[in-house]
Design an enzyme around this catalytic site. Sequence first.
Site, PDB file in Angstrom:
ATOM      1  N   ALA A 126       0.857  -1.197   0.000  1.00 58.60           N
ATOM      2  CA  ALA A 126       0.000   0.000   0.000  1.00 58.60           C
ATOM      3  C   ALA A 126       0.889   1.240   0.000  1.00 58.60           C
ATOM      4  O   ALA A 126       2.109   1.146   0.214  1.00 58.60           O
ATOM      5  CB  ALA A 126      -0.887   0.016   1.236  1.00 58.60           C
ATOM      6  N   LYS A 127       0.303   2.359  -0.256  1.00 55.95           N
ATOM      7  CA  LYS A 127       1.006   3.641  -0.095  1.00 55.95           C
ATOM      8  C   LYS A 127      -0.048   4.716   0.051  1.00 55.95           C
ATOM      9  O   LYS A 127      -1.178   4.571  -0.433  1.00 55.95           O
ATOM     10  CB  LYS A 127       1.868   3.944  -1.324  1.00 55.95           C
ATOM     11  CG  LYS A 127       3.062   4.827  -1.016  1.00 55.95           C
ATOM     12  CD  LYS A 127       4.146   4.010  -0.337  1.00 55.95           C
ATOM     13  CE  LYS A 127       5.380   4.798  -0.017  1.00 55.95           C
ATOM     14  NZ  LYS A 127       6.472   3.915   0.410  1.00 55.95           N
ATOM     15  N   GLY A 128       0.332   5.808   0.701  1.00 53.87           N
ATOM     16  CA  GLY A 128      -0.608   6.913   0.851  1.00 53.87           C
ATOM     17  C   GLY A 128       0.121   8.227   0.729  1.00 53.87           C
ATOM     18  O   GLY A 128       1.351   8.291   0.822  1.00 53.87           O
ATOM     19  N   ASP A 167       7.139   7.957   5.564  1.00 51.61           N
ATOM     20  CA  ASP A 167       7.714   8.021   4.217  1.00 51.61           C
ATOM     21  C   ASP A 167       8.211   9.460   4.050  1.00 51.61           C
ATOM     22  O   ASP A 167       8.461  10.149   5.041  1.00 51.61           O
ATOM     23  CB  ASP A 167       6.646   7.634   3.182  1.00 51.61           C
ATOM     24  CG  ASP A 167       7.229   7.257   1.841  1.00 51.61           C
ATOM     25  OD1 ASP A 167       7.659   6.116   1.675  1.00 51.61           O
ATOM     26  OD2 ASP A 167       7.275   8.110   0.933  1.00 51.61           O
TER      27      ASP A 167
END
Length: 437
Positions: A126-128, A167
Amino acid sequence: MSHTTDSSGPASQIVGRDKDPFLGEDNPFEAMMARFDNAAERLHLDPGIYRVLRQPEKQIIVSVPIVREHGEIEVFTGYRVLHNTSRGPAKGGIRFDPNVTLDEVKALAAWMTWKCAVVNIPFGGAKGGVVCDPPNLSIVELERITRRYTAALFETLGPESDIPAPDVNTNERVMAWVMDTYSMHVRHSVTAVVTGKPIEMGGSLGRREATGRGCMIVTKEALAHLGIPAHGARVAVQGFGNVGSVAAQLLQRDGLAVVAVSDVSGAICNPKGLDVDQVLSWVREHRYLAGFPGADAIAPDELLTLDVEVLLPAAVEHAITRRNASKIKAKVVCEGANGPTTPSADKILEEHGVFVIPDILANAGGVTVSYFEWVQDRAAYFWDEVTVNDRLTTILQRSFHDVLSVARRHEVNMRIAAYMLAIERVAAVHRLRGLYA
Ligand code: NAD
């Protein structure tokens, strides 16, 4: 318990600088998927599973309205993409950056799927991200953005479903806000909803050093595989931040000679070997490497082409391109950074016999210790640092040899082998699970 909510000060106090944007291509998702396609083709991947893996499972776009310090309401845009959760909950960082786009977040989410699969930890990818410019926000505004973004994603987040981490421009303090917001919604403390938290509230020992430590572990495996003695092997490290400085320190402790390091201020070199601890003290005091006594200043690009056994790019993407790849003399390139080598440089390095440890293996130490953090939070039982480091070593050594054996079996380089291994692991689970309804 540390008090993490401060009501004053610029956000630049807590945001990371110099973190790189992802691949500067027009469509980063397609750029990432070009590598996926290459590996999938060699695997003769079933066309149905290929179609499933090429699409993210879920793409969420949320509005993040906050009241700015001056009293006006501003609305930011946030994304969260879950690429694949067949192997376990989605795992991936949250970045705050003006250049965040849905395509970038999609690409990075897929990247996380492959990274978790290479090291065989039970997570999907996943990433946001939130489109905002942290240096121009106050800490209060950053906290409001974080909390509202978390609340907007409440149904998706959770220790069983989707677990963020720091991140670009987010750190352990931001993770503390995510954990607190989520916990307030469910009415009890849920430490395992994020990783990269402060130690005081369920973070793991060894997490901060994990990525650099992972680089050290796989570099030593690569040298042993190539029959190059580690003792006295010369290393050049591009980037002296979290990853580069820890890797340099640990490699030197193991008898390698770190002859050159660089940061945004420039590069320094001492052919006899730098004293990495002294360089670190200098940087702690002066912030940048420039001016460090006991070494010669060299051009930053020269660092990449020095006569060394190991080159460790740990700064930015696209450091090794078709322009400099043929001049690289290192026998081993260990990709501490994400995407430091362009696809055209890949080809040149392969032709020149350079052994590249690809990013999805070389820098997977961070996500591996994030996994340990999640395990410790769920068990509510915390490990000492030696246990964390020993288990990290076991996983990365095993993963290195897993990738190496795919590379040998299919006669491909380590990057393609890492993708092949990862895709095969995810595809195997899809085959076993079948399609619901
Ligand atoms: P950081 O911000 O702590 O350090 C970056 C370093 O690179 C700084 O020393 C900076 O001065 C230097 N730098 C920036 N531009 C440079 C340039 N053009 N030439 C030379 N040096 C330059 O970042 P980090 O956490 O160490 O991350 C570095 C890379 O590793 C990034 O690509 C990141 O995505 C990747 N990575 C980090 C982690 C982690 O756990 N921190 C995990 C996986 C991948």
